[in-house]
Design a protein around this motif. Structure first.
Motif, short mmCIF file in Angstrom:
data_model
loop_
_atom_site.label_atom_id
_atom_site.label_comp_id
_atom_site.label_asym_id
_atom_site.label_seq_id
_atom_site.Cartn_x
_atom_site.Cartn_y
_atom_site.Cartn_z
N TRP A 125 0.83 -1.21 0.00
CA TRP A 125 0.00 0.00 0.00
C TRP A 125 0.87 1.26 0.00
O TRP A 125 0.61 2.21 -0.73
CB TRP A 125 -0.93 -0.01 1.22
CG TRP A 125 -2.04 -0.99 1.13
CD1 TRP A 125 -2.65 -1.46 0.00
CD2 TRP A 125 -2.67 -1.65 2.24
NE1 TRP A 125 -3.63 -2.37 0.33
CE2 TRP A 125 -3.67 -2.50 1.68
CE3 TRP A 125 -2.51 -1.61 3.60
CZ2 TRP A 125 -4.49 -3.30 2.49
CZ3 TRP A 125 -3.32 -2.40 4.42
CH2 TRP A 125 -4.30 -3.23 3.86
N ALA A 126 1.89 1.26 0.85
CA ALA A 126 2.78 2.42 0.93
C ALA A 126 3.48 2.67 -0.40
O ALA A 126 3.61 3.82 -0.84
CB ALA A 126 3.80 2.23 2.05
N ALA A 127 3.94 1.60 -1.05
CA ALA A 127 4.64 1.75 -2.32
C ALA A 127 3.70 2.28 -3.40
O ALA A 127 4.09 3.13 -4.21
CB ALA A 127 5.23 0.40 -2.75
N LEU A 154 -4.78 -1.01 -5.09
CA LEU A 154 -4.62 -1.30 -3.67
C LEU A 154 -5.12 -2.69 -3.30
O LEU A 154 -4.72 -3.24 -2.28
CB LEU A 154 -5.35 -0.24 -2.82
CG LEU A 154 -4.80 1.18 -2.91
CD1 LEU A 154 -5.69 2.15 -2.13
CD2 LEU A 154 -3.37 1.25 -2.39
N THR A 155 -5.97 -3.28 -4.12
CA THR A 155 -6.48 -4.62 -3.85
C THR A 155 -5.47 -5.70 -4.21
O THR A 155 -5.61 -6.84 -3.78
CB THR A 155 -7.76 -4.89 -4.64
OG1 THR A 155 -7.45 -4.94 -6.05
CG2 THR A 155 -8.81 -3.82 -4.39
N ILE A 368 6.50 1.60 8.38
CA ILE A 368 5.25 1.07 7.83
C ILE A 368 5.06 -0.40 8.23
O ILE A 368 4.08 -0.75 8.89
CB ILE A 368 5.21 1.21 6.29
CG1 ILE A 368 5.35 2.67 5.87
CG2 ILE A 368 3.91 0.60 5.75
CD1 ILE A 368 4.22 3.57 6.31
N GLU A 369 6.00 -1.23 7.85
CA GLU A 369 5.83 -2.66 8.09
C GLU A 369 5.84 -3.01 9.58
O GLU A 369 4.97 -3.75 10.05
CB GLU A 369 6.93 -3.45 7.37
CG GLU A 369 6.76 -3.50 5.87
CD GLU A 369 7.74 -4.48 5.23
OE1 GLU A 369 7.28 -5.36 4.48
OE2 GLU A 369 8.96 -4.35 5.48
N ARG A 370 6.83 -2.53 10.30
CA ARG A 370 6.96 -2.94 11.70
C ARG A 370 5.75 -2.53 12.55
O ARG A 370 5.26 -3.34 13.34
CB ARG A 370 8.26 -2.40 12.28
CG ARG A 370 9.46 -3.20 11.81
CD ARG A 370 10.77 -2.65 12.34
NE ARG A 370 10.85 -2.66 13.78
CZ ARG A 370 11.92 -2.25 14.46
NH1 ARG A 370 12.98 -1.79 13.82
NH2 ARG A 370 11.92 -2.28 15.78
#
Length: 384
Positions: A125-127, A154-155, A368-370
């Motif tokens: 999503w961030a990318a 986004l899906t 973002i991920e963490r």
């Protein structure tokens, strides 16, 4: 190409009728085991760097616009070698087969889905939003997609829906998702056992071959004949890791997968020598890269790379997925700015671009991920 977690493991499987081989000592199988398969993290980063070399110097297209000319002129010696970097995707798929079998063994279907969704989507999503925002800047030469198409992206289902991709690399994620679905339905849902995994590998191999012969688009979409051998080969390598090297059935899975996989790689990537082509990949070179990928994952599976247990490889593994997502399109912007704008030499631009993309990958992982991955995982599987 996805970046699955490598610490997730499996509890000992219940005995079944396929083999009487004893369970090996627990080896990277406990979800709480502090020991990681760090060498596999390193291989993932190596595969990502191969793909980056291909995108930056092994092909024409938008990257040629960024350089202001063909990469063949920027890297006259290295560009023909960079052209083999696209095979990093096939190596990713082998690693994915290994890791998904490892992480899915002993999990419930809900826990497996939570693990995959929480791992894939936050950085993705961030990318998507980051690339869209950068491409929307007035001084950037590349155009952003319309808002409706960005939202559909986004899906992660834009390809079957016929929508243009924000990220060029996301076609590999669509392949990963189909693999996860097949593995979840055939192995995770009924419960992973050695016999069930062997049957899954054999059944998918045969079904993919029949789909290729049938020329039926729906079957091709579901069974992925071109990529199935690499996922299946990775699963076979995990069986060797779990049950030991004296497993002829697992070796047979790996061997058949390698034989079929190299065939598809050659069919897809080889062409006769031509002055009009960007580069020429020989059949020997293609087979060698595929073989090396299988061999390196096999070395990890059989414990031959336990010495490569450096902590920095864990960080490298964590950066691989966000780096893979952002490096191509944002790399065009950076290459153009550094090479045409700042006048840096080609190799300096290449190295600095890779470095900047790794820094951006760290930012996405850290911020973002963490924080989001555990939240998303708990929302899907609150019992964890």
């Amino acid at each position: 190409m996805t970046a699955p977690q490598l610490t997730a493991g499996a509890r000992p499987a219940a005995p079944d009728l396929v083999t009487t081989a004893p369970q090996p000592a627990i080896r990277g199988r406990s979800r709480n085991n502090a020991s990681r398969l760090r060498a596999l993290d390193g291989l993932r980063l190596l595969a990502a760097l191969m793909v980056a070399a291909y995108h930056y110097g092994g092909r024409d297209g938008e990257i040629a616009q960024a350089w202001g000319g063909s990469p063949l002129h920027q890297f006259p010696t290295a560009a023909p070698l960079f052209a083999y970097g696209c095979l990093g995707v096939q190596i990713f798929f082998v690693i994915s087969g290994f890791v998904i079998c490892l992480s899915g063994w002993g999990r419930t279907l809900r826990a497996f889905i939570a693990s995959r969704v929480s791992r894939l989507y936050p950085a993705y999503w961030a990318a998507i939003l980051l690339v869209t925002a950068v491409f929307a800047l007035p001084w950037v030469a590349y155009k952003a997609l319309p808002p409706s198409e960005v939202l559909t992206n986004l899906t992660m289902l834009q390809q079957p829906l016929g929508v243009d991709r924000v990220l060029g690399v996301c076609w590999t994620l669509w392949a990963e998702m189909r693999f996860y679905a097949l593995f979840a339905l055939c192995v995770v849902l009924p419960g992973a056992t050695r016999g069930r995994v062997v049957l899954f590998c054999a059944g998918w191999t045969l079904a993919a071959a029949l789909a290729q012969a049938a020329h039926e688009p729906f079957l091709d979409t579901v069974l992925m004949p071109e990529y199935a051998p690499f996922f299946i080969g990775g699963i076979g390598l995990y069986l060797l890791h779990r049950y030991g090297a004296r497993d002829p059935v697992a070796w047979a899975i790996v061997l058949v997968s390698w034989l079929i996989g190299q065939h598809y790689a050659v069919v897809r990537l080889w062409h006769a020598p031509s002055v009009d082509a960007f580069s020429y990949r020989s059949t020997t070179g293609i087979i060698a890269v595929i073989t090396l990928g299988f061999a390196l994952v096999a070395a990890v599976a059989l414990g031959k790379l336990h010495w490569a247990n450096w902590r920095w490889l864990t960080v490298a593994g964590a950066l691989t997925y966000p780096f893979y997502l952002v490096h191509e399109h944002l790399g065009w912007v950076v290459v153009r700015a550094l090479h045409q704008g700042a006048g840096l030499p080609s190799y300096a631009t290449l190295m600095l671009t890779v470095g900047l993309m790794l820094v951006l990958a760290w930012v996405l992982h850290r911020f973002i991920e963490r924080p989001l991955t555990p939240v998303l995982k708990r929302s899907i599987d609150p019992r964890r």
